[in-house]
Design a protein around this motif. Structure first.
Motif, mmCIF file in Angstrom:
data_model
loop_
_atom_site.group_PDB
_atom_site.id
_atom_site.type_symbol
_atom_site.label_atom_id
_atom_site.label_comp_id
_atom_site.label_asym_id
_atom_site.label_seq_id
_atom_site.Cartn_x
_atom_site.Cartn_y
_atom_site.Cartn_z
ATOM 1 N N TYR A 1 12.267 3.984 7.534
ATOM 2 C CA TYR A 1 11.532 2.804 7.043
ATOM 3 C C TYR A 1 12.387 2.056 6.026
ATOM 4 O O TYR A 1 12.447 0.831 6.026
ATOM 5 C CB TYR A 1 10.214 3.207 6.364
ATOM 6 C CG TYR A 1 9.242 3.982 7.212
ATOM 7 C CD1 TYR A 1 9.210 3.847 8.597
ATOM 8 C CD2 TYR A 1 8.326 4.855 6.620
ATOM 9 C CE1 TYR A 1 8.304 4.572 9.360
ATOM 10 C CE2 TYR A 1 7.418 5.573 7.386
ATOM 11 C CZ TYR A 1 7.414 5.429 8.751
ATOM 12 O OH TYR A 1 6.520 6.149 9.495
ATOM 13 N N ASN B 1 13.709 -1.676 6.279
ATOM 14 C CA ASN B 1 13.354 -2.600 5.200
ATOM 15 C C ASN B 1 14.605 -3.279 4.623
ATOM 16 O O ASN B 1 14.635 -4.499 4.422
ATOM 17 C CB ASN B 1 12.649 -1.791 4.102
ATOM 18 C CG ASN B 1 12.016 -2.658 3.038
ATOM 19 O OD1 ASN B 1 12.201 -3.866 3.011
ATOM 20 N ND2 ASN B 1 11.264 -2.047 2.155
ATOM 21 N N ASP C 1 6.705 -6.476 5.983
ATOM 22 C CA ASP C 1 5.321 -6.118 6.315
ATOM 23 C C ASP C 1 4.918 -6.494 7.743
ATOM 24 O O ASP C 1 3.901 -6.017 8.242
ATOM 25 C CB ASP C 1 4.315 -6.621 5.267
ATOM 26 C CG ASP C 1 4.301 -8.127 5.163
ATOM 27 O OD1 ASP C 1 4.941 -8.788 6.000
ATOM 28 O OD2 ASP C 1 3.637 -8.646 4.248
ATOM 29 N N HIS D 1 4.521 -3.259 9.509
ATOM 30 C CA HIS D 1 3.500 -2.277 9.109
ATOM 31 C C HIS D 1 2.604 -1.804 10.268
ATOM 32 O O HIS D 1 2.413 -0.603 10.443
ATOM 33 C CB HIS D 1 2.638 -2.826 7.965
ATOM 34 C CG HIS D 1 3.326 -2.782 6.635
ATOM 35 N ND1 HIS D 1 2.761 -3.281 5.487
ATOM 36 C CD2 HIS D 1 4.521 -2.277 6.262
ATOM 37 C CE1 HIS D 1 3.585 -3.093 4.475
ATOM 38 N NE2 HIS D 1 4.657 -2.501 4.915
ATOM 39 N N LYS E 1 2.377 2.118 11.641
ATOM 40 C CA LYS E 1 1.127 2.873 11.683
ATOM 41 C C LYS E 1 0.848 3.379 13.097
ATOM 42 O O LYS E 1 0.489 4.534 13.290
ATOM 43 C CB LYS E 1 -0.043 1.977 11.233
ATOM 44 C CG LYS E 1 -0.438 2.185 9.793
ATOM 45 C CD LYS E 1 -1.868 1.692 9.525
ATOM 46 C CE LYS E 1 -1.939 0.189 9.466
ATOM 47 N NZ LYS E 1 -3.294 -0.311 9.143
ATOM 48 N N HIS F 1 1.254 5.578 6.207
ATOM 49 C CA HIS F 1 0.273 4.760 5.487
ATOM 50 C C HIS F 1 0.764 4.389 4.094
ATOM 51 O O HIS F 1 0.483 3.318 3.590
ATOM 52 C CB HIS F 1 -1.068 5.493 5.394
ATOM 53 C CG HIS F 1 -1.837 5.404 6.673
ATOM 54 N ND1 HIS F 1 -2.879 4.538 6.842
ATOM 55 C CD2 HIS F 1 -1.673 6.022 7.862
ATOM 56 C CE1 HIS F 1 -3.350 4.649 8.078
ATOM 57 N NE2 HIS F 1 -2.629 5.557 8.710
ATOM 58 N N GLN G 1 2.487 1.161 3.411
ATOM 59 C CA GLN G 1 1.731 -0.087 3.481
ATOM 60 C C GLN G 1 1.490 -0.617 2.049
ATOM 61 O O GLN G 1 1.268 -1.795 1.848
ATOM 62 C CB GLN G 1 0.388 0.100 4.197
ATOM 63 C CG GLN G 1 0.449 0.923 5.485
ATOM 64 C CD GLN G 1 0.833 0.172 6.755
ATOM 65 O OE1 GLN G 1 0.401 -0.941 6.978
ATOM 66 N NE2 GLN G 1 1.659 0.774 7.585
ATOM 67 N N ASP G 2 1.535 0.288 1.068
ATOM 68 C CA ASP G 2 1.289 -0.104 -0.325
ATOM 69 C C ASP G 2 2.534 -0.021 -1.194
ATOM 70 O O ASP G 2 2.617 -0.634 -2.252
ATOM 71 C CB ASP G 2 0.242 0.824 -0.965
ATOM 72 C CG ASP G 2 -1.031 0.898 -0.152
ATOM 73 O OD1 ASP G 2 -1.468 -0.156 0.341
ATOM 74 O OD2 ASP G 2 -1.574 2.005 -0.006
#
Lengths: 254, 254
Positions: free
Chosen positions: A174, A178, A189, A192, A196, B200, B203-204
Motif C-alpha cells: 500500500y 501510495n 484514496d 481504497h 478493501k 481497513h 482508509q483512515d
C-alpha cells in the motif's frame, strides 16, 4: 471472576484493558508500567503502579510489552502465585522464568492507537505448561473472543511469520502504491475500495484463485510497459521480483 | 435514458450488465459476444448477438474485453454513430479507431465471478475527445457510482500500475502467507481478521503511518529468525527484499 494484572502501557495493553473492562467475568486489578505518563491514562480506570515490588496478587499476569523487554521485566518480577503470560507472537514460552507458572496469550491482530477492534473476531492463541493453567487461559480468552486456539510456541512462531507476510508486507505494498501515486499526482484514496475488496475477497476465495493482473496472465506487454513507467529503483526491483514470483506460481500449474 | 451496447461476455461485462439493469436511466439494448455459451447467460436478461454486423444502434458502446482483444475487435466494428469506449486501465484512448467517437469508461475495481460489488463506491475514471461525449459518459457513470473522475490516458496508465501494486501484489502476499501456513499446518483463516483490519486501517491512516512489524522496528533478531524459518527460496528472497525496502523507507526518515 478472573483477576488480571496487566504489565505494560503500550498499544496492546490499552486494547486489552479496554476489552477486559467491558466484560463482567474479568477484573483488571492493576496495571504496571515504568512510563508515568502512559500509566496515568490507565490510572483513570484502574489501580496502577510503577514499582515492581508493589505488584499485587492476581490469577493471571499479562505482559504486554515489547519483545525485547519481556525477558528482562519477567526476570525482575517476584510473583508469589498466579500465571505469568506474554502476548508476543515470536517469543517462546520457555523464555519466561522457570520459577513461574508460564503461558502465552497471543491475540493475532494489528493494534493501532485510537482504532477499536472487534475482539470477538480476533483469534487468541494460548499455551500453558499444564492443563489447569491452559483451562484458565481458555476461560479468559473465551470471554473476549469467539476464536480461541491452542498452539505451541513453534507453531505460534510460524503463525507470526505468516502474519508478517500478510500484514506488514501487504501494508508496504500500500505504501509503495501510495508513494507512486504521489509522484504522479493521483489521489491514493481512489484505490481504497479496491484495497478493501481485495482483502475481503480472500475471506471466501483462496488467494491462489483470487489472483488477477498482468503477471498472472503473463501479459508481457503490460509488464514491460509498467517497468518502463517506474523510475524509482526500489519500485522497479520489487515489481520485477513480485511479478516473477507470480509468474512462477501460475507457470507451474499451467 | 441512455442506450448501451456491451461488447464482451466476461467478468466485467457481467458486472456492468448487473449494475446497469438495476438503474432506470440506463437501458442495455444488446450484448455482443463471440462465446455462445457465455452469451447465453446474458440472453436471459437482454438481447444478444454473436455477429458483429448485427450490432444495433446505441448511445454508448462499452467494450469489456481483454486488453489484447480491444484493438482487434474495435477495428472490425462498423458503428454508424454512438460513442465507443473501453474499460481497460492500461490501453490509451487513441488505440481505438480514429473514425469513431472515442472514450474511456474505467471502473477501478477487481471483479470476481459471483461476488457482488457496491458500484456506488467504485471510482469510475472517464475520458473523451470532446465535451459532449465527456458529459454523456459522466451522466452514465454518475448513475451507478458516487465517484466519477475525469482522467487522461497517461494518468489512467499510472493509476493502473498503482492498482497492480495495491491489489495484485498484495494478493500475492496473501498467497505466500497461505502457502507458508499450509507447509506448517496452520489454518490460513486465522489470518483473515488481521488481513481485513490492515486493509481497513489505511482508509483512515496513511500506509506510511500504519506500518508495523520487525522490519519497521529494524528488529534484527526477529528478521534473522524469520529468514532461518523460511526454507522456500522464493519466500526467502521476497522476505529479504521487502524487509530491506521497509528498512530503507523508515531509515531515511529517522
Amino acid at each position: 471472576m478472573i483477576n488480571v494484572v496487566i504489565l505494560g502501557t503500550g498499544n496492546v495493553a490499552k486494547h486489552l484493558l479496554d476489552v477486559f473492562m467491558t466484560h463482567d467475568g474479568i477484573k483488571v486489578v492493576q496495571v504496571y508500567g515504568r512510563n508515568q505518563k502512559a500509566l496515568s491514562v490507565f490510572g483513570k480506570f484502574v489501580p496502577t503502579t510503577s514499582e515492581i515490588s508493589k505488584i499485587i496478587l492476581a490469577d493471571i499476569y499479562i505482559m504486554a510489552v515489547s519483545d525485547d523487554a519481556i525477558v528482562e521485566i519477567a526476570s525482575r518480577l517476584d510473583l508469589k502465585e498466579g500465571l505469568l503470560v506474554h502476548t508476543s507472537g515470536s517469543i517462546p514460552m520457555k523464555s519466561l522464568p522457570k520459577k513461574n507458572r508460564r503461558g502465552i496469550f497471543y491475540p493475532l491482530q494489528t493494534f493501532t492507537v485510537g482504532r477499536t477492534v472487534d475482539f470477538k473476531e480476533i483469534p487468541i492463541c494460548i499455551e500453558a505448561e499444564n492443563d489447569q493453567d491452559y483451562g484458565l487461559l481458555k476461560q479468559l480468552a473465551s470471554i473476549i473472543s469467539n476464536k480461541v486456539v491452542g498452539m505451541d510456541s513453534k507453531q505460534r512462531k510460524s503463525l507470526h511469520l505468516a502474519a508478517v507476510m500478510a500484514n506488514n508486507f501487504t501494508n508496504h505494498m500500500y505504501f509503495l502504491s501510495n508513494e507512486f501515486c504521489e509522484q504522479k499526482g493521483i489521489p491514493f484514496d481512489l484505490l481504497h475500495p479496491l484495497i478493501k475488496e481485495t482483502a475481503h475477497k480472500i475471506q471466501d476465495l483462496a488467494p491462489y484463485e483470487a489472483q488477477t493482473g498482468p503477471a498472472r496472465r503473463n501479459d508481457k506487454g503490460t509488464l514491460k510497459k509498467h517497468l518502463a513507467q517506474l523510475k524509482n529503483k526500489n519500485h522497479k526491483e520489487l515489481y520485477r521480483l513480485l511479478s516473477k514470483s507470480i509468474r512462477k506460481t501460475y507457470g507451474k500449474k499451467l
